[in-house]
Scaffold this active site. Structure first.
Site, PDB file in Angstrom:
ATOM      1  CB  SER A   1      -0.867  -0.021   1.268  1.00  0.00           C
ATOM      2  OG  SER A   1      -1.436   1.237   1.488  1.00  0.00           O
TER       3      SER A   1
ATOM      4  CE1 TYR B   1      -4.147  -2.927   5.491  1.00  0.00           C
ATOM      5  CE2 TYR B   1      -3.670  -0.594   5.148  1.00  0.00           C
ATOM      6  CZ  TYR B   1      -3.919  -1.853   4.644  1.00  0.00           C
ATOM      7  OH  TYR B   1      -3.937  -2.045   3.277  1.00  0.00           O
TER       8      TYR B   1
ATOM      9  CE  LYS C   1      -1.516  -4.482   3.232  1.00  0.00           C
ATOM     10  NZ  LYS C   1      -1.749  -5.805   2.664  1.00  0.00           N
TER      11      LYS C   1
ATOM     12  CG  ASP D   1      -7.673  11.214   6.555  1.00  0.00           C
ATOM     13  OD1 ASP D   1      -7.328  10.045   6.283  1.00  0.00           O
ATOM     14  OD2 ASP D   1      -8.851  11.609   6.543  1.00  0.00           O
TER      15      ASP D   1
HETATM   16  P1  NAD Z   1     -10.786  -7.480   0.911  1.00  0.00           P
HETATM   17  O1  NAD Z   1     -11.039  -7.490   2.375  1.00  0.00           O
HETATM   18  O2  NAD Z   1     -11.940  -7.293   0.006  1.00  0.00           O
HETATM   19  O3  NAD Z   1     -10.010  -8.813   0.470  1.00  0.00           O
HETATM   20  C1  NAD Z   1      -9.139  -9.503   1.335  1.00  0.00           C
HETATM   21  C2  NAD Z   1      -9.575 -10.959   1.316  1.00  0.00           C
HETATM   22  O4  NAD Z   1      -8.710 -11.706   2.176  1.00  0.00           O
HETATM   23  C3  NAD Z   1     -10.994 -11.162   1.825  1.00  0.00           C
HETATM   24  O5  NAD Z   1     -11.701 -11.942   0.883  1.00  0.00           O
HETATM   25  C4  NAD Z   1     -10.820 -11.908   3.154  1.00  0.00           C
HETATM   26  O6  NAD Z   1     -11.886 -12.792   3.401  1.00  0.00           O
HETATM   27  C5  NAD Z   1      -9.504 -12.613   2.903  1.00  0.00           C
HETATM   28  N1  NAD Z   1      -8.751 -12.957   4.124  1.00  0.00           N
HETATM   29  C6  NAD Z   1      -8.354 -12.145   5.123  1.00  0.00           C
HETATM   30  N2  NAD Z   1      -7.639 -12.853   6.031  1.00  0.00           N
HETATM   31  C7  NAD Z   1      -7.578 -14.127   5.576  1.00  0.00           C
HETATM   32  C8  NAD Z   1      -6.985 -15.325   6.067  1.00  0.00           C
HETATM   33  N3  NAD Z   1      -6.309 -15.357   7.224  1.00  0.00           N
HETATM   34  N4  NAD Z   1      -7.131 -16.457   5.342  1.00  0.00           N
HETATM   35  C9  NAD Z   1      -7.822 -16.446   4.171  1.00  0.00           C
HETATM   36  N5  NAD Z   1      -8.396 -15.347   3.658  1.00  0.00           N
HETATM   37  C10 NAD Z   1      -8.280 -14.201   4.367  1.00  0.00           C
HETATM   38  O7  NAD Z   1      -9.672  -6.346   0.629  1.00  0.00           O
HETATM   39  P2  NAD Z   1      -9.127  -5.785  -0.748  1.00  0.00           P
HETATM   40  O8  NAD Z   1      -9.532  -4.373  -0.832  1.00  0.00           O
HETATM   41  O9  NAD Z   1      -9.449  -6.719  -1.844  1.00  0.00           O
HETATM   42  O10 NAD Z   1      -7.571  -5.805  -0.443  1.00  0.00           O
HETATM   43  C11 NAD Z   1      -6.738  -6.876  -0.825  1.00  0.00           C
HETATM   44  C12 NAD Z   1      -5.350  -6.611  -0.287  1.00  0.00           C
HETATM   45  O11 NAD Z   1      -4.883  -5.362  -0.791  1.00  0.00           O
HETATM   46  C13 NAD Z   1      -5.285  -6.499   1.229  1.00  0.00           C
HETATM   47  O12 NAD Z   1      -4.090  -7.098   1.680  1.00  0.00           O
HETATM   48  C14 NAD Z   1      -5.248  -5.009   1.480  1.00  0.00           C
HETATM   49  O13 NAD Z   1      -4.589  -4.688   2.676  1.00  0.00           O
HETATM   50  C15 NAD Z   1      -4.456  -4.536   0.271  1.00  0.00           C
HETATM   51  N6  NAD Z   1      -4.731  -3.126  -0.066  1.00  0.00           N
HETATM   52  C16 NAD Z   1      -6.016  -2.725  -0.280  1.00  0.00           C
HETATM   53  C17 NAD Z   1      -6.281  -1.387  -0.566  1.00  0.00           C
HETATM   54  C18 NAD Z   1      -7.683  -0.906  -0.791  1.00  0.00           C
HETATM   55  O14 NAD Z   1      -7.919   0.301  -0.747  1.00  0.00           O
HETATM   56  N7  NAD Z   1      -8.657  -1.770  -1.041  1.00  0.00           N
HETATM   57  C19 NAD Z   1      -5.221  -0.465  -0.642  1.00  0.00           C
HETATM   58  C20 NAD Z   1      -3.919  -0.918  -0.437  1.00  0.00           C
HETATM   59  C21 NAD Z   1      -3.689  -2.259  -0.142  1.00  0.00           C
HETATM   60  C1  UD1 Z   2      -7.272   4.895   3.871  1.00  0.00           C
HETATM   61  C2  UD1 Z   2      -6.286   4.488   4.934  1.00  0.00           C
HETATM   62  C3  UD1 Z   2      -5.043   3.893   4.286  1.00  0.00           C
HETATM   63  C4  UD1 Z   2      -5.431   2.741   3.372  1.00  0.00           C
HETATM   64  C5  UD1 Z   2      -6.457   3.234   2.354  1.00  0.00           C
HETATM   65  C6  UD1 Z   2      -6.943   2.157   1.451  1.00  0.00           C
HETATM   66  C7  UD1 Z   2      -6.726   5.978   6.833  1.00  0.00           C
HETATM   67  C8  UD1 Z   2      -6.165   7.059   7.682  1.00  0.00           C
HETATM   68  N1  UD1 Z   2      -5.968   5.617   5.788  1.00  0.00           N
HETATM   69  O1  UD1 Z   2      -6.637   5.829   3.074  1.00  0.00           O
HETATM   70  O2  UD1 Z   2      -4.138   3.442   5.256  1.00  0.00           O
HETATM   71  O3  UD1 Z   2      -4.291   2.246   2.723  1.00  0.00           O
HETATM   72  O4  UD1 Z   2      -7.580   3.792   3.045  1.00  0.00           O
HETATM   73  O5  UD1 Z   2      -7.686   1.198   2.149  1.00  0.00           O
HETATM   74  O6  UD1 Z   2      -7.796   5.451   7.109  1.00  0.00           O
HETATM   75  N2  UD1 Z   2     -13.200  10.685   3.379  1.00  0.00           N
HETATM   76  C9  UD1 Z   2     -14.251  11.519   3.727  1.00  0.00           C
HETATM   77  N3  UD1 Z   2     -15.395  10.931   4.187  1.00  0.00           N
HETATM   78  C10 UD1 Z   2     -15.533   9.578   4.340  1.00  0.00           C
HETATM   79  C11 UD1 Z   2     -14.464   8.736   3.986  1.00  0.00           C
HETATM   80  C12 UD1 Z   2     -13.298   9.340   3.518  1.00  0.00           C
HETATM   81  O7  UD1 Z   2     -14.159  12.729   3.605  1.00  0.00           O
HETATM   82  O8  UD1 Z   2     -16.599   9.132   4.784  1.00  0.00           O
HETATM   83  C13 UD1 Z   2     -11.964  11.293   2.844  1.00  0.00           C
HETATM   84  C14 UD1 Z   2     -10.754  11.007   3.697  1.00  0.00           C
HETATM   85  O9  UD1 Z   2     -10.582  11.994   4.666  1.00  0.00           O
HETATM   86  C15 UD1 Z   2      -9.645  11.043   2.639  1.00  0.00           C
HETATM   87  C16 UD1 Z   2     -10.335  10.603   1.340  1.00  0.00           C
HETATM   88  O10 UD1 Z   2     -11.726  10.742   1.587  1.00  0.00           O
HETATM   89  O11 UD1 Z   2      -9.216  12.353   2.487  1.00  0.00           O
HETATM   90  C17 UD1 Z   2     -10.042   9.164   0.985  1.00  0.00           C
HETATM   91  O12 UD1 Z   2     -10.301   8.360   2.111  1.00  0.00           O
HETATM   92  P1  UD1 Z   2     -10.172   6.756   2.076  1.00  0.00           P
HETATM   93  O13 UD1 Z   2     -10.999   6.232   0.974  1.00  0.00           O
HETATM   94  O14 UD1 Z   2     -10.454   6.263   3.460  1.00  0.00           O
HETATM   95  O15 UD1 Z   2      -8.655   6.506   1.677  1.00  0.00           O
HETATM   96  P2  UD1 Z   2      -7.283   7.019   2.372  1.00  0.00           P
HETATM   97  O16 UD1 Z   2      -7.533   8.068   3.377  1.00  0.00           O
HETATM   98  O17 UD1 Z   2      -6.354   7.372   1.290  1.00  0.00           O
END
Ligand code: NAD
Ligand code: UD1
Length: 341
Positions: free
Chosen positions: A124, A149, A153, A295
């Site tokens: 991330s 969290y 990572k 944030d």
């Molecule tokens: P998600 O929660 O939709 O997907 C994660 C999946 O992992 C889920 O299906 C959950 O059931 C499964 N899981 C969790 N722990 C497990 C375990 N111990 N054994 C088996 N399955 C398990 O999340 P996502 O948004 O698809 O994210 C996927 C990955 O990307 C995550 O590692 C997340 O931290 C990373 N990531 C996501 C974002 C984002 O904004 N969505 C941003 C940066 C990084």
């Molecule tokens: C958040 C996480 C980050 C994670 C990322 C993806 C925090 C502090 N950071 O990032 O670690 O990697 O999600 O999962 O939680 N916002 C609003 N109203 C809302 C929700 C969000 O104004 O109800 C704003 C937030 O202040 C931010 C922007 O929208 O400025 C994006 O928010 P979000 O989608 O949560 O992503 P990140 O803050 O980038």
């Protein structure tokens, strides 16, 4: 190739599974459904027109993993299984460290035992921390994370880097995602958060569909052009394509490589709200609330390396991200809980 997707039923995993199946790869999904459900897998297969092998299992569980790796020999692992709610990780750090780090260690151990050498990891932009200037570049030193969290990572990146240093056969690709939003254009799969969404786009989508009254914008007094925070939103299908290219890269190289997956373009909270209104034709009522702890005012990617080395570029714009999110949400107002469509 046969690619094992740990966490493959989740938001990013399901889109990646579709992309890999459509490219002709075989896919094994291992997921415990902690934050997903079997219906997502059924829909992956519906879109791709092919089966994925799916195992309901905890990725921490080495013995079960070993059995799966033996039953379905694997060429590459993509590790997406993780807990990802930032606020929850502050309240429950032990569960986050246990789940996120143990899944990584178990995968590495079982890969070593079965002779699998290619690993693609869901990292991330949060690992850049607070100290780095924007846009973020892969060569920058990692910073201090604002949550457990984020630290999981950062630590997992270190574990994978150390493992690759000790094993010349290991190939590790660390993908640093920026802010994935959007959904598959079919409207069959998308982001389906449990409870109140923490992230901006799913919150907007639930307001649009009538599940929430209004959006609260966390602060409009930041030092940014319109006072709201700016992020680098990226379409989840572009992200999925990045995984396909990363798998191919991992297969041809050894050692560790880091790639930012972002568009390189910032978008503010207000700009995203207005783009969503335009794409959906639905107005999004909002109020301005206080800033959210932790944030950062703004960050976005320098994504030149992924373009130069992987030949990857995020082609879909904010309008398409909003249109596809809305298509998913309006067809599935209750997410996968609404059942088959
Ligand atoms: P998600 O929660 O939709 O997907 C994660 C999946 O992992 C889920 O299906 C959950 O059931 C499964 N899981 C969790 N722990 C497990 C375990 N111990 N054994 C088996 N399955 C398990 O999340 P996502 O948004 O698809 O994210 C996927 C990955 O990307 C995550 O590692 C997340 O931290 C990373 N990531 C996501 C974002 C984002 O904004 N969505 C941003 C940066 C990084
Ligand atoms: C958040 C996480 C980050 C994670 C990322 C993806 C925090 C502090 N950071 O990032 O670690 O990697 O999600 O999962 O939680 N916002 C609003 N109203 C809302 C929700 C969000 O104004 O109800 C704003 C937030 O202040 C931010 C922007 O929208 O400025 C994006 O928010 P979000 O989608 O949560 O992503 P990140 O803050 O980038």
């Amino acid at each position: 190739m046969r690619i094992l997707l740990a966490g493959g039923a989740g938001y990013i995993g399901s889109h990646t599974a579709v992309c890999l199946l459509q490219a002709g790869h075989d896919v094994t999904i291992v997921d415990n459904y902690a934050n997903s459900c079997p219906e997502a897998v059924r829909r992956i297969e519906q879109i791709a027109g092919r089966k994925a092998d799916c195992f309901q299992a905890d990725v921490k569980d080495r013995d079960t993993l070993l059995r799966i790796f033996r039953e379905k020999p694997v060429d590459c692992v993509i590790h997406l299984a993780g807990l990802k709610a930032v606020g929850e990780s502050v309240r429950n750090p032990i569960e986050y460290y246990r789940n996120n780090i143990d899944t990584t260690l178990s995968l590495l151990e079982v890969m070593r035992e079965t002779g699998v050498h290619d690993f693609v990891f869901s990292s991330s932009a949060t690992v850049y921390g607070e100290e780095n200037p924007i846009p973020y570049l892969e060569t920058m030193k990692k910073g201090s994370c604002s949550s457990p969290y984020g630290w999981t990572k950062s630590m997992m990146e270190q574990i994978l880097t150390d493992a690759a240093a000790a094993d010349p056969e290991l190939s590790v690709v660390l993908l640093r995602y920026f802010n994935p939003i959007g959904a598959h254009p079919s409207g069959l799969i998308g982001e389906d958060p449990q409870g109140i969404p923490n992230n901006l786009m799913p919150y907007i989508a639930q307001v649009a569909v009538g599940r929430r009254e209004h959006l609260t914008i966390f602060g409009d007094d930041y030092d940014t052009p319109d006072g709201t925070c700016r992020r680098d939103y990226i379409h989840v299908c572009d992200l999925a394509e990045g995984h396909r290219l990363a798998v191919e890269y991992a297969h041809e190289h050894r050692g560790v490589e880091i790639f930012n997956l972002g568009t390189g373009k910032p978008c503010s909270v207000l700009e995203l709200v207005h783009a969503f209104e335009e794409a959906s034709g639905v107005s999004i009522p909002y109020v301005i609330g206080p800033r959210r702890d932790g944030d950062l005012p703004q960050f976005w990617a320098n994504a030149d390396k992924a373009r130069a080395v992987l030949g990857w570029q995020a082609g879909r714009g904010i309008g398409e991200m909003c249109r596809d999110t809305w298509n998913w949400q309006k067809n599935n107002p209750e997410g996968y809980r609404g059942g088959r469509i």
